[in-house]
Design a protein around this motif. Sequence first.
Motif, PDB file in Angstrom:
ATOM      1  N   PHE A 119     -18.981 -41.514  45.053  1.00 56.20           N
ATOM      2  CA  PHE A 119     -19.766 -40.986  46.330  1.00 56.20           C
ATOM      3  C   PHE A 119     -21.061 -40.209  45.791  1.00 56.20           C
ATOM      4  CE2 PHE A 119     -20.063 -38.327  50.130  1.00 56.20           C
ATOM      5  CZ  PHE A 119     -20.977 -39.287  50.708  1.00 56.20           C
ATOM      6  N   GLU A 154      -9.280 -35.697  53.126  1.00 56.03           N
ATOM      7  CA  GLU A 154      -8.783 -37.100  53.647  1.00 56.03           C
ATOM      8  C   GLU A 154      -7.358 -36.992  53.280  1.00 56.03           C
ATOM      9  OE1 GLU A 154      -9.401 -41.886  52.667  1.00 56.03           O
ATOM     10  OE2 GLU A 154     -10.995 -40.489  53.546  1.00 56.03           O
ATOM     11  N   LYS A 178     -11.902 -43.857  46.963  1.00 55.26           N
ATOM     12  CA  LYS A 178     -13.219 -43.727  47.795  1.00 55.26           C
ATOM     13  C   LYS A 178     -14.373 -42.990  47.671  1.00 55.26           C
ATOM     14  CE  LYS A 178     -13.753 -42.648  52.968  1.00 55.26           C
ATOM     15  NZ  LYS A 178     -12.735 -42.678  54.195  1.00 55.26           N
ATOM     16  N   TYR A 179     -13.768 -41.730  47.027  1.00 55.29           N
ATOM     17  CA  TYR A 179     -15.149 -40.851  46.741  1.00 55.29           C
ATOM     18  C   TYR A 179     -15.340 -40.506  45.108  1.00 55.29           C
ATOM     19  CZ  TYR A 179     -14.296 -39.549  51.617  1.00 55.29           C
ATOM     20  OH  TYR A 179     -14.287 -39.458  52.917  1.00 55.29           O
ATOM     21  N   TYR A 186     -18.459 -31.617  46.681  1.00 52.65           N
ATOM     22  CA  TYR A 186     -18.447 -32.330  47.963  1.00 52.65           C
ATOM     23  C   TYR A 186     -17.420 -33.449  47.728  1.00 52.65           C
ATOM     24  CZ  TYR A 186     -21.605 -35.583  45.580  1.00 52.65           C
ATOM     25  OH  TYR A 186     -22.253 -36.444  44.571  1.00 52.65           O
ATOM     26  N   LYS A 187     -17.393 -33.969  46.470  1.00 58.91           N
ATOM     27  CA  LYS A 187     -16.472 -35.199  46.389  1.00 58.91           C
ATOM     28  C   LYS A 187     -15.037 -34.504  46.402  1.00 58.91           C
ATOM     29  CE  LYS A 187     -18.256 -36.867  42.529  1.00 58.91           C
ATOM     30  NZ  LYS A 187     -18.302 -38.060  41.583  1.00 58.91           N
ATOM     31  N   PHE A 244     -14.416 -33.756  50.108  1.00 53.15           N
ATOM     32  CA  PHE A 244     -14.131 -35.086  50.889  1.00 53.15           C
ATOM     33  C   PHE A 244     -12.612 -35.479  50.594  1.00 53.15           C
ATOM     34  CE2 PHE A 244     -18.786 -35.462  51.778  1.00 53.15           C
ATOM     35  CZ  PHE A 244     -18.658 -35.407  53.392  1.00 53.15           C
ATOM     36  N   ALA A 245     -12.465 -35.777  49.103  1.00 55.14           N
ATOM     37  CA  ALA A 245     -11.028 -36.399  49.161  1.00 55.14           C
ATOM     38  C   ALA A 245      -9.774 -35.300  49.403  1.00 55.14           C
ATOM     39  CB  ALA A 245     -11.215 -36.629  47.353  1.00 55.14           C
TER      40      ALA A 245
END
Length: 311
Positions: A24, A292, A20-21, A284-285, A288-289
């Motif tokens: 990103f 999650e 997902k990331y 940030y990646k 975020f990962a």
Amino acid sequence: MDRTIKPSEVKAVVETAYNKYKDFKVAGAAPDPRVSAMNPGKMSVSVCLTEGTRFGYGDTETAFAMGSMMRIPMYIQLYSQMSPHDLVHKMGKCGISCHSSNVEKPTGLHAKSLRLASLIEPTGDSDGKMAILSDLMISLMGSSPVLDDAMYKANVKANIDNRIENRLAEAGYELYDNATVAIDIVNKLNSMLVTTAQLAEMGATIASDGMNPASQEHVFDSKISESIVAMIAAKGPKSIRRPWLMITGVPAISNFGGGLLAVIPGFGAIATFSPELVNGTIPYKAAFAMKEIVTSLDLNVFASSRVRVAE
């Protein structure tokens, strides 16, 4: 009531978060200038569970700067020398603010890291201190981090250019060893390169009360683990410590190289990496990962139940 989840469930959540990331992007994000050319665009996620399962996605063998994660082996070593109460007492003797701009940036050195290094035995012996820390890191990570010689030399030059030893003396900052020795230790640790696979194994050793789940080596006294996890929770990821802990309930620590390590007692550890930073501090990646993963699996360490992994 404790929950049990299967390794395959953990793996599925991690794979989803990575995919997902991994591509990103956030406008304006950039690596720290000290490592700007090292790993552009890369990302990795590594997991090491207390029951022995290990896996990862992406660039899990890509090395990046250890940075402030150097505090983990230093604290483990110091907790083997003294009690948490004694260490807190010694670390609190600042003489000036521990965050004084007189002894921090722009060198990459942190005043508290210098005091930690000064407390490590043997006193007056940089090589002896480093040998102890190197052996400890190998036992924690399963392999040795690598000293980036160019980064180390750049740090040494920056210290000289910025008169760090003189500024420490002028500020009245208290160390427990020669300033030259403490600075050298911090410079070397700041210049160490690690991978997410190594960080995950180190975190899982802490989560396993000092037993490395990969090597089955008993690395340190089990009583130390709870204090190390508390330190990681208190320090938190740079710039987002409070919201991170409130949202995830998971102890985690980040560094300027783009690494992020979460330690969950009894479960294991997750390490993520992405070099591009938001506001110069947040990978940030990786963040975020990680968010999650830990929220999807409900790994909050403040919950009344523990999460364990088993078939």
